[in-house]
Design a protein around this motif. Structure first.
Motif, PDB file in Angstrom:
ATOM      1  N   LEU A   1      -7.620  -8.092 -10.084  1.00  0.00           N
ATOM      2  CA  LEU A   1      -6.720  -7.711  -8.931  1.00  0.00           C
ATOM      3  C   LEU A   1      -5.883  -8.681  -8.636  1.00  0.00           C
ATOM      4  CD1 LEU A   1      -6.315  -5.241  -6.783  1.00  0.00           C
ATOM      5  CD2 LEU A   1      -7.774  -6.528  -5.359  1.00  0.00           C
ATOM      6  N   ILE A   2      -4.652  -8.541  -8.636  1.00  0.00           N
ATOM      7  CA  ILE A   2      -3.683  -9.516  -8.294  1.00  0.00           C
ATOM      8  C   ILE A   2      -2.870  -9.419  -7.225  1.00  0.00           C
ATOM      9  CG2 ILE A   2      -3.627 -10.359 -10.849  1.00  0.00           C
ATOM     10  CD1 ILE A   2      -0.849  -8.945 -11.123  1.00  0.00           C
ATOM     11  N   LYS A   3      -2.954  -8.315  -6.608  1.00  0.00           N
ATOM     12  CA  LYS A   3      -1.989  -8.048  -5.296  1.00  0.00           C
ATOM     13  C   LYS A   3      -3.228  -7.654  -4.335  1.00  0.00           C
ATOM     14  CE  LYS A   3       2.394  -7.481  -7.020  1.00  0.00           C
ATOM     15  NZ  LYS A   3       3.662  -6.930  -7.177  1.00  0.00           N
ATOM     16  N   SER A   4      -3.068  -7.674  -3.016  1.00  0.00           N
ATOM     17  CA  SER A   4      -3.453  -7.210  -1.870  1.00  0.00           C
ATOM     18  C   SER A   4      -3.638  -5.633  -2.064  1.00  0.00           C
ATOM     19  CB  SER A   4      -3.117  -7.659  -0.413  1.00  0.00           C
ATOM     20  OG  SER A   4      -3.841  -7.310   0.549  1.00  0.00           O
TER      21      SER A   4
ATOM     22  N   ASN B   1      -4.245  -4.420   1.163  1.00  0.00           N
ATOM     23  CA  ASN B   1      -3.751  -4.273   2.703  1.00  0.00           C
ATOM     24  C   ASN B   1      -2.692  -3.191   2.585  1.00  0.00           C
ATOM     25  OD1 ASN B   1      -5.817  -5.843   3.706  1.00  0.00           O
ATOM     26  ND2 ASN B   1      -4.341  -7.551   4.144  1.00  0.00           N
TER      27      ASN B   1
ATOM     28  N   ARG C   1      -1.939  -0.324   1.595  1.00  0.00           N
ATOM     29  CA  ARG C   1      -2.004   0.607   0.340  1.00  0.00           C
ATOM     30  C   ARG C   1      -2.628   1.917   0.939  1.00  0.00           C
ATOM     31  NH1 ARG C   1       1.455  -2.171  -2.570  1.00  0.00           N
ATOM     32  NH2 ARG C   1       0.859  -4.230  -2.762  1.00  0.00           N
TER      33      ARG C   1
ATOM     34  N   GLN D   1      -5.324   4.537  -3.266  1.00  0.00           N
ATOM     35  CA  GLN D   1      -5.312   3.353  -4.229  1.00  0.00           C
ATOM     36  C   GLN D   1      -6.461   2.472  -3.756  1.00  0.00           C
ATOM     37  OE1 GLN D   1      -1.251   2.024  -3.215  1.00  0.00           O
ATOM     38  NE2 GLN D   1      -0.298   3.211  -4.820  1.00  0.00           N
TER      39      GLN D   1
ATOM     40  N   LYS E   1     -11.481  -8.028  -3.587  1.00  0.00           N
ATOM     41  CA  LYS E   1     -10.414  -8.833  -2.926  1.00  0.00           C
ATOM     42  C   LYS E   1      -9.762  -9.204  -4.103  1.00  0.00           C
ATOM     43  CE  LYS E   1     -13.836 -11.772  -1.878  1.00  0.00           C
ATOM     44  NZ  LYS E   1     -14.676 -12.877  -1.612  1.00  0.00           N
ATOM     45  N   ILE E   2      -8.336 -10.034  -3.711  1.00  0.00           N
ATOM     46  CA  ILE E   2      -7.570 -10.675  -4.588  1.00  0.00           C
ATOM     47  C   ILE E   2      -8.328 -11.592  -5.640  1.00  0.00           C
ATOM     48  CG2 ILE E   2      -5.776 -12.144  -5.025  1.00  0.00           C
ATOM     49  CD1 ILE E   2      -4.378 -11.043  -2.525  1.00  0.00           C
TER      50      ILE E   2
ATOM     51  N   HIS F   1       0.445  -1.355 -10.521  1.00  0.00           N
ATOM     52  CA  HIS F   1       1.374  -2.546  -9.984  1.00  0.00           C
ATOM     53  C   HIS F   1       0.509  -3.487  -9.402  1.00  0.00           C
ATOM     54  CE1 HIS F   1       0.306   0.898  -7.014  1.00  0.00           C
ATOM     55  NE2 HIS F   1       0.766  -0.009  -6.112  1.00  0.00           N
ATOM     56  N   LEU F   2      -1.046  -3.524  -9.134  1.00  0.00           N
ATOM     57  CA  LEU F   2      -1.875  -4.237  -8.398  1.00  0.00           C
ATOM     58  C   LEU F   2      -2.505  -5.082  -9.086  1.00  0.00           C
ATOM     59  CD1 LEU F   2      -3.105  -1.819  -5.468  1.00  0.00           C
ATOM     60  CD2 LEU F   2      -1.106  -3.270  -5.351  1.00  0.00           C
TER      61      LEU F   2
ATOM     62  N   LYS G   1      -3.890  -6.546 -13.279  1.00  0.00           N
ATOM     63  CA  LYS G   1      -3.560  -7.369 -14.725  1.00  0.00           C
ATOM     64  C   LYS G   1      -4.558  -6.691 -15.492  1.00  0.00           C
ATOM     65  CE  LYS G   1      -4.069 -11.644 -15.319  1.00  0.00           C
ATOM     66  NZ  LYS G   1      -3.768 -13.024 -15.357  1.00  0.00           N
TER      67      LYS G   1
END
Length: 58
Positions: A7-10, A12, A14, A18, A29-30, A51-52, A54
């Motif tokens: 997970l590379i984006k938050s 919050n 969303r 998602q 958590k990120i 999009h959130l 990797k």
């Protein structure tokens, strides 16, 4: 085979869908990482939150 997901984006702000998808993969958590089987169910989840996260081959 398996895939590594990070997970590379938050999460919050969303949508509930998602956030639920990320939680079902074990991402809360990120920076959280998980190793999941490479199957159609996992690929569908990855597509919802692509999009959130990797994704790398394990």
């Amino acid at each position: 085979m398996a895939i590594n997901i990070e997970l590379i984006k938050s999460l919050n702000g969303r949508s509930d869908k998602q956030v639920a998808t990320a939680n079902s993969l074990g991402l809360r958590k990120i920076g959280d990482k998980t190793c999941q089987p490479d199957n159609p169910q996992t690929k569908g989840k990855v597509k919802v939150i692509s999009h959130l996260i990797k994704v790398t081959e394990a």
